[in-house]
Enzyme design. Structure first.
Site, PDB file in Angstrom:
ATOM      1  N   GLY A   7       0.953  -1.201  -0.045  1.00 22.58           N
ATOM      2  CA  GLY A   7       0.070   0.202  -0.071  1.00 22.58           C
ATOM      3  C   GLY A   7       0.953   1.060  -0.027  1.00 22.58           C
ATOM      4  O   GLY A   7       1.499   1.606   0.977  1.00 22.58           O
ATOM      5  N   GLY A   9      -0.008   4.402  -0.656  1.00 25.26           N
ATOM      6  CA  GLY A   9      -0.950   5.388  -0.354  1.00 25.26           C
ATOM      7  C   GLY A   9      -0.286   6.438   0.528  1.00 25.26           C
ATOM      8  O   GLY A   9       0.876   6.493   0.741  1.00 25.26           O
ATOM      9  N   VAL A  11      -0.676   6.450   4.053  1.00 24.92           N
ATOM     10  CA  VAL A  11       0.085   6.084   5.237  1.00 24.92           C
ATOM     11  C   VAL A  11       1.348   5.247   4.922  1.00 24.92           C
ATOM     12  O   VAL A  11       2.480   5.504   5.347  1.00 24.92           O
ATOM     13  CB  VAL A  11      -0.850   5.057   6.202  1.00 24.92           C
ATOM     14  CG1 VAL A  11      -0.126   4.657   7.181  1.00 24.92           C
ATOM     15  CG2 VAL A  11      -1.899   6.191   6.516  1.00 24.92           C
ATOM     16  N   GLY A  12       1.278   4.489   3.835  1.00 20.28           N
ATOM     17  CA  GLY A  12       2.442   3.668   3.442  1.00 20.28           C
ATOM     18  C   GLY A  12       3.692   4.323   2.772  1.00 20.28           C
ATOM     19  O   GLY A  12       4.761   4.239   3.362  1.00 20.28           O
ATOM     20  N   ASP A  32       2.136  -1.539  -4.493  1.00 22.22           N
ATOM     21  CA  ASP A  32       0.829  -1.264  -4.724  1.00 22.22           C
ATOM     22  C   ASP A  32       0.152  -2.114  -5.828  1.00 22.22           C
ATOM     23  O   ASP A  32       0.932  -2.485  -6.540  1.00 22.22           O
ATOM     24  CB  ASP A  32       0.841   0.244  -4.743  1.00 22.22           C
ATOM     25  CG  ASP A  32      -0.705   1.022  -4.331  1.00 22.22           C
ATOM     26  OD1 ASP A  32      -0.847   1.338  -3.275  1.00 22.22           O
ATOM     27  OD2 ASP A  32      -1.847   0.594  -4.910  1.00 22.22           O
ATOM     28  N   ARG A  82     -11.392   5.540   5.660  1.00 21.07           N
ATOM     29  CA  ARG A  82     -12.600   6.094   5.859  1.00 21.07           C
ATOM     30  C   ARG A  82     -12.935   7.645   5.109  1.00 21.07           C
ATOM     31  O   ARG A  82     -11.724   8.278   5.044  1.00 21.07           O
ATOM     32  CB  ARG A  82     -13.108   6.000   7.497  1.00 21.07           C
ATOM     33  CG  ARG A  82     -12.200   6.753   8.070  1.00 21.07           C
ATOM     34  CD  ARG A  82     -13.172   6.647   9.766  1.00 21.07           C
ATOM     35  NE  ARG A  82     -12.105   7.025  10.870  1.00 21.07           N
ATOM     36  CZ  ARG A  82     -12.465   7.160  11.898  1.00 21.07           C
ATOM     37  NH1 ARG A  82     -13.740   7.388  12.311  1.00 21.07           N
ATOM     38  NH2 ARG A  82     -11.492   7.395  13.040  1.00 21.07           N
ATOM     39  N   VAL A 118      -1.899  -2.501   9.633  1.00 18.15           N
ATOM     40  CA  VAL A 118      -2.191  -1.047   9.814  1.00 18.15           C
ATOM     41  C   VAL A 118      -3.766  -0.855   9.346  1.00 18.15           C
ATOM     42  O   VAL A 118      -4.352   0.003   9.888  1.00 18.15           O
ATOM     43  CB  VAL A 118      -1.199   0.003   9.109  1.00 18.15           C
ATOM     44  CG1 VAL A 118      -1.780   1.398   9.065  1.00 18.15           C
ATOM     45  CG2 VAL A 118       0.112  -0.285   9.615  1.00 18.15           C
ATOM     46  N   ASN A 120      -7.516  -0.851   8.275  1.00 24.55           N
ATOM     47  CA  ASN A 120      -8.639  -0.847   9.442  1.00 24.55           C
ATOM     48  C   ASN A 120      -9.892  -1.790   8.904  1.00 24.55           C
ATOM     49  O   ASN A 120      -9.813  -1.936   7.704  1.00 24.55           O
ATOM     50  CB  ASN A 120      -9.072   0.655   9.540  1.00 24.55           C
ATOM     51  CG  ASN A 120      -8.378   1.412  10.772  1.00 24.55           C
ATOM     52  OD1 ASN A 120      -8.041   1.017  11.728  1.00 24.55           O
ATOM     53  ND2 ASN A 120      -7.838   2.701  10.369  1.00 24.55           N
ATOM     54  N   HIS A 175      -8.678   0.097  18.545  1.00 20.55           N
ATOM     55  CA  HIS A 175      -8.434   1.107  17.886  1.00 20.55           C
ATOM     56  C   HIS A 175      -9.727   1.571  17.265  1.00 20.55           C
ATOM     57  O   HIS A 175      -9.725   1.697  16.005  1.00 20.55           O
ATOM     58  CB  HIS A 175      -7.072   0.938  16.827  1.00 20.55           C
ATOM     59  CG  HIS A 175      -7.019   2.115  16.246  1.00 20.55           C
ATOM     60  ND1 HIS A 175      -6.274   3.135  16.396  1.00 20.55           N
ATOM     61  CD2 HIS A 175      -7.006   2.203  14.870  1.00 20.55           C
ATOM     62  CE1 HIS A 175      -6.095   4.026  15.607  1.00 20.55           C
ATOM     63  NE2 HIS A 175      -6.370   3.481  14.395  1.00 20.55           N
TER      64      HIS A 175
END
Ligand SMILES: NC(=O)C1=CN([C@@H]2O[C@H](COP(=O)(O)OP(=O)(O)OC[C@H]3O[C@@H](n4cnc5c(N)ncnc54)[C@H](O)[C@@H]3O)[C@@H](O)[C@H]2O)C=CC1
Ligand SMILES: O=C([O-])CC(=O)C(=O)O
Length: 311
Positions: A7, A9, A11-12, A32, A82, A118, A120, A175
């Site tokens: 990933g 994106g 965060v990655g 990715d 999200r 990581v 969600n 979390h």
């Protein structure tokens, strides 16, 4: 030391950026599914090297797991984030399939790796990765507590009007917006209980802001946060790769600790070269115990939704 981040994106890529400029690993592979995306992020990060002075080799690949071979740590950030108004739990339908496939793929090429989850809803995705791969529990770590604790320290520092790094505090539990447990009773300002400086009303406000810290940022940004999440993952990866044995709240598989079994949820852990080296089963007071049991019930309910994915 080699780290793969699945990933590329928000965060990655941020995680890859922090790992590189802090020299935490010698090699980072970003992977990715979006054609050319990880390659582009890796090239952009590598073009920082001369200005920030790092020597980590960062490469990007489109879905080619052979390039991730022999990674010491694999971070899974693939999946959807999200949007404002959503909960993390609503992401399970799409992210469960992605996380399961990715966890299986990375292990083909890095059978001895430590996996950091990581995506969600993170506690449930960590449980899914553990159950679907059968990896020993010390090698699957969910990242959430490191981030939630840094937000808790931020909100405490704002209330105290003192630097975050002078504040020590931890968040345990799930979390999620309603499942996090900021341990206000144990928070301190350079060793002095924060209750010496802040009223109960102020402390309650800090705890409430911490719990919805991710939702607040999602509302402001239109998608979920990435700087602090990426830095929190890098902090965790550093403790693993460099065997720092830091105490970090992580989502790990419990077998009796905190009165819980067959669940991954945030608790204080010692993190070193073997991944989760110790779970600290600290004494909670009665109200904290009740909050932890309630949080675990909510996480367990979410895990029940994995039945079809794990079948
Ligand atoms: N545990 C935590 O504390 C945090 C968790 N998150 C979660 O991390 C995840 C990623 O968030 P962002 O980076 O903001 O999202 P993003 O949308 O910016 O990046 C996700 C990336 O995953 C890629 N992807 C999707 N399916 C894939 C697959 N099968 N294989 C490889 N790559 C794939 C996408 O192409 C995209 O580039 C979300 O689920 C988010 O909720 C985000 C922040 C903190
Ligand atoms: O809020 C989100 O959805 C992403 C996340 O887990 C966080 O930033 O804590």
């Amino acid at each position: 030391m080699k780290v793969t981040i699945v990933g590329a994106g928000n965060v990655g890529a941020t995680c890859a950026d922090v790992i590189s400029y802090r020299g935490i690993a010698s090699e980072v592979v970003l992977l990715d599914i979006k054609e050319g995306f990880a390659e582009g992020k890796a090239m952009d990060i590598m073009q920082c090297a001369t200005n920030t002075g790092f020597n980590t080799k960062v490469t990007g690949v489109t879905n080619d797991y052979s390039k991730t071979a022999n990674s010491d740590v694999v971070v899974i950030t693939s999946g959807i984030p999200r949007k404002p108004g959503m909960t993390r739990e609503e992401l399970i339908g799409i992210n469960a399939g992605i996380v399961k496939t990715v966890a299986e793929n990375v292990l083909v090429h890095s059978p001895n790796t430590i996996v950091v989850v990581v995506s969600n809803p993170m506690d449930t995705m960590t449980y899914l990765a553990l159950k679907s791969t059968g990896l020993p529990k010390n090698r699957i770590i969910g990242m959430g507590g490191a981030l939630d604790s840094s937000r808790f320290r931020y909100y405490l520092s704002q209330a105290l009007d003192k630097p975050s790094n002078d504040v020590s505090a931890m968040v345990i539990g799930g979390h999620g917006d309603t499942t996090m447990i900021p341990l206000t009773r144990l928070a301190s300002y350079n060793g002095i209980p924060v209750s010496e400086f802040l009223s109960q009303e102020e402390l309650d406000k800090v705890a409430a802001s911490t719990m919805v810290g991710g939702a607040t940022l999602t509302g402001l940004l239109g998608t979920s946060a990435w700087y602090a999440p990426g830095a929190s993952v890098a902090y965790l990866v550093d403790s693993i790769l460099n065997d720092q044995k830091k105490m970090i709240a992580c989502s790990v598989f419990l077998e009796g600790e905190y009165g819980q079994n067959d669940i991954c949820i945030g608790v204080p852990c010692i993190i070193g070269k073997n991944g989760v080296e110790e779970i600290l089963d600290i004494t909670l007071n009665d109200s904290e115990k009740a909050l932890f049991a309630k949080s675990a019930d909510a996480v367990r309910n979410m895990n029940a939704d994995l039945k079809s994915v794990l079948a």
